[in-house]
Design a protein around this motif. Structure first.
Motif, mmCIF file in Angstrom:
data_model
loop_
_atom_site.group_PDB
_atom_site.id
_atom_site.type_symbol
_atom_site.label_atom_id
_atom_site.label_comp_id
_atom_site.label_asym_id
_atom_site.label_seq_id
_atom_site.Cartn_x
_atom_site.Cartn_y
_atom_site.Cartn_z
ATOM 1 N N ASP A 4 0.841 -1.186 0.000
ATOM 2 C CA ASP A 4 0.000 0.000 0.000
ATOM 3 C C ASP A 4 0.884 1.245 0.000
ATOM 4 O O ASP A 4 1.527 1.569 1.001
ATOM 5 C CB ASP A 4 -0.919 -0.015 1.224
ATOM 6 C CG ASP A 4 -1.940 1.103 1.191
ATOM 7 O OD1 ASP A 4 -2.161 1.650 0.095
ATOM 8 O OD2 ASP A 4 -2.499 1.420 2.242
ATOM 9 N N ASP A 5 0.932 1.943 -1.152
ATOM 10 C CA ASP A 5 1.725 3.175 -1.294
ATOM 11 C C ASP A 5 3.201 2.948 -0.993
ATOM 12 O O ASP A 5 3.876 3.792 -0.377
ATOM 13 C CB ASP A 5 1.180 4.286 -0.380
ATOM 14 C CG ASP A 5 -0.251 4.663 -0.707
ATOM 15 O OD1 ASP A 5 -0.587 4.656 -1.894
ATOM 16 O OD2 ASP A 5 -1.018 4.956 0.227
ATOM 17 N N VAL A 6 3.747 1.828 -1.427
ATOM 18 C CA VAL A 6 5.151 1.513 -1.176
ATOM 19 C C VAL A 6 6.046 2.296 -2.132
ATOM 20 O O VAL A 6 5.751 2.422 -3.318
ATOM 21 C CB VAL A 6 5.399 -0.006 -1.324
ATOM 22 C CG1 VAL A 6 6.880 -0.314 -1.408
ATOM 23 C CG2 VAL A 6 4.792 -0.748 -0.151
ATOM 24 N N THR A 7 7.149 2.831 -1.617
ATOM 25 C CA THR A 7 8.146 3.554 -2.405
ATOM 26 C C THR A 7 9.414 2.712 -2.506
ATOM 27 O O THR A 7 9.589 1.743 -1.753
ATOM 28 C CB THR A 7 8.484 4.899 -1.740
ATOM 29 O OG1 THR A 7 9.155 4.635 -0.490
ATOM 30 C CG2 THR A 7 7.217 5.717 -1.467
ATOM 31 N N PRO A 8 10.337 3.074 -3.420
ATOM 32 C CA PRO A 8 11.622 2.353 -3.465
ATOM 33 C C PRO A 8 12.352 2.354 -2.126
ATOM 34 O O PRO A 8 13.007 1.373 -1.771
ATOM 35 C CB PRO A 8 12.403 3.123 -4.534
ATOM 36 C CG PRO A 8 11.336 3.661 -5.449
ATOM 37 C CD PRO A 8 10.190 4.015 -4.535
ATOM 38 N N ALA A 9 12.228 3.453 -1.379
ATOM 39 C CA ALA A 9 12.861 3.502 -0.054
ATOM 40 C C ALA A 9 12.245 2.467 0.886
ATOM 41 O O ALA A 9 12.940 1.865 1.713
ATOM 42 C CB ALA A 9 12.730 4.902 0.547
ATOM 43 N N ASP A 10 10.919 2.239 0.755
ATOM 44 C CA ASP A 10 10.261 1.227 1.580
ATOM 45 C C ASP A 10 10.774 -0.168 1.236
ATOM 46 O O ASP A 10 10.935 -1.018 2.117
ATOM 47 C CB ASP A 10 8.745 1.274 1.380
ATOM 48 C CG ASP A 10 8.130 2.579 1.852
ATOM 49 O OD1 ASP A 10 8.622 3.124 2.863
ATOM 50 O OD2 ASP A 10 7.178 3.045 1.213
ATOM 51 N N LEU A 11 11.017 -0.423 -0.052
ATOM 52 C CA LEU A 11 11.555 -1.713 -0.462
ATOM 53 C C LEU A 11 12.919 -1.943 0.174
ATOM 54 O O LEU A 11 13.204 -3.014 0.718
ATOM 55 C CB LEU A 11 11.669 -1.777 -1.990
ATOM 56 C CG LEU A 11 10.361 -1.861 -2.783
ATOM 57 C CD1 LEU A 11 10.643 -1.708 -4.273
ATOM 58 C CD2 LEU A 11 9.654 -3.175 -2.521
#
Length: 313
Positions: A280-287
């Motif tokens: 849910d609303d994941v960004t490359p930084a979240d990965l």
């Protein structure tokens, strides 16, 4: 005495959530939680309740409504409509309007308390006309009123709808001592045990990741471990949606063919579903924060390796 509030996540069966919240774990109704949400989360929750009511009928669902205005706005009337058709004293010639609630807000008095500044009643034709005539205006600070409507009781009394006052921390208690909120759990991929979201340490010694995607990664690992305990990592293709395309035990690739390997289609499909819920609303930084490593590949530009602790032997 005010008990300590802690950060957690809650859901209501498979209908609402999971949502970040603050709660007092000792404040329970028949074992269920009484969470408090930020205004942003209250908006998400409102949108979900309205989707559920639109799909399954307002007779079956409560709805949450977030109404915005300005501190210097004139009084306004807002019509919260349902799909319920019932006879009312205001009907004429059999022309039945859908059952609705009229919320009248005195924005200038809102700082004295949302309940004091707001009146709620079954919508009449006069109220519908007033809502069309008077829209929020002004240029003052943004103000918000959150309303809870229990549609099955609307034409039986005022208690069917009320204003949710924010607490001293600006959080909204929605559904406490009324809805069956339960804590989200996270599954430990090492021992297979589960803990409430706010219990960050497993009894086996592992500490859960800090993000929902990190939890989803570990939970997918627990699903794979349940079938093959030596599984330690997997390749996931994000081209369309998260899909496990290979599983490894250290450096050895495990056969994932349904007819020859230890996995079956249901197990791999469950792992895929768990991972998708974390996106849910994941960004490359979240990965990166969840430990996802990009793997160069000729067939896919979105291939990642995910790693999870080995199952306890």
């Amino acid at each position: 005495m005010r008990h300590e509030m802690i950060a957690s996540r809650v859901s209501l069966d498979d209908i609402l959530g999971p949502y970040d919240c603050q709660l007092d774990p000792t404040n329970r109704w028949n074992g269920w939680m009484s969470p408090y949400f930020t205004l942003d989360v209250a908006r998400e929750l409102s949108a979900q309740t309205l989707r559920e009511a639109d799909e399954y009928g307002y007779d079956c669902y409560d709805t949450i409504h977030v109404i915005d205005g300005r501190a210097d706005s004139r009084d306004t009337v807002h019509i919260l409509a349902s799909d319920i058709k019932r006879n009312t004293d205001d009907d004429e010639d059999g022309d039945r309007e859908p059952l609705a609630v009229a919320v009248r807000i005195n924005w200038r008095d809102l700082d004295q308390g949302a309940e004091q500044a707001t009146t709620i009643a079954v919508a009449t034709r006069a109220a519908r006309k007033a809502a069309r005539r008077r829209k929020p205006n002004g240029k003052g600070a943004t103000r918000t009123v959150v309303v809870h409507v229990r549609w099955q009781w609307v034409d039986e009394g005022e208690a069917a709808a009320d204003v949710i006052e924010p607490n001293r921390d600006g959080l909204y208690g929605i559904g406490g001592w009324e809805w069956t909120w339960s804590c989200e759990v996270w599954w430990c991929p090492r021992c297979g045990g589960h803990q409430d979201w706010h219990e960050t340490d497993c009894l086996c010694g592992l500490t859960r990741p800090a993000t929902p995607l990190g939890i989803a990664t570990w939970t997918a690992g627990a699903v794979l471990h349940d079938r093959v305990p030596e599984a330690t990592s997997a390749l996931v293709d994000l081209t369309n949606s998260a899909r496990v395309c290979a599983v490894f035990a250290d450096e050895r690739e495990i056969d994932t063919a349904d007819d020859t390997g230890p996995f079956d289609t249901e197990t791999l499909g469950t792992a895929d579903q768990v991972l998708r819920r974390g996106f849910d609303d994941v960004t490359p930084a979240d990965l990166a924060a969840a430990g996802w490593e990009h793997v160069p590949d000729e067939q896919s530009a979105q291939l990642y390796r995910i790693t999870f602790p080995a199952a306890r032997q």
